[in-house]
Design an enzyme around this catalytic site. Sequence first.
Site, PDB file in Angstrom:
ATOM      1  CG  MET A   1      -1.538   0.906   2.036  1.00  0.00           C
ATOM      2  SD  MET A   1      -1.713   2.567   1.654  1.00  0.00           S
ATOM      3  CE  MET A   1      -1.048   3.317   3.085  1.00  0.00           C
ATOM      4  N   PRO A   2       0.689   2.200  -0.707  1.00  0.00           N
ATOM      5  CG  PRO A   2       0.671   4.485  -1.162  1.00  0.00           C
ATOM      6  CD  PRO A   2       1.282   3.439  -0.276  1.00  0.00           C
ATOM      7  CG  HIS A   3      -0.634  -0.665  -7.076  1.00  0.00           C
ATOM      8  ND1 HIS A   3       0.615  -0.940  -7.573  1.00  0.00           N
ATOM      9  CD2 HIS A   3      -1.509  -0.888  -8.089  1.00  0.00           C
ATOM     10  CE1 HIS A   3       0.502  -1.334  -8.835  1.00  0.00           C
ATOM     11  NE2 HIS A   3      -0.780  -1.301  -9.169  1.00  0.00           N
TER      12      HIS A   3
END
Length: 109
Positions: free
Chosen positions: A1-3
């Site tokens: 996270m995050p992508h």
Amino acid sequence: MPHMIIRHWPRTFTDEEKADLVSSLSQAVTRVFCCEPGSVSIAVESIEPAQWMERVHIPEIEQRAELLWKQPNYSQPVPTAQPAPTVQPVPVPTAQPVPVPAAQTEGIR
């Protein structure tokens, strides 16, 4: 996270451009999301202009508009990549010498 997933029209990126984009996005995301750089992933996908509406605009922009933090600012329909129009050169008239009466040129060297 995050992508993050970035979809774009086809073009070639230099290694320097790729590194700059990854660095800039990673810095912003780690700062805003208060996460470590190792938790950030970035995918980049090239989409042909003829497929943009079907694969990106309709399903991800129109149908999920509530998720957009920034709206695109292009007109509908999305312009497609087409060759630039051929422009025919306009003939430029060449300058013709203007005869000057001898009386006007006296005393000019």
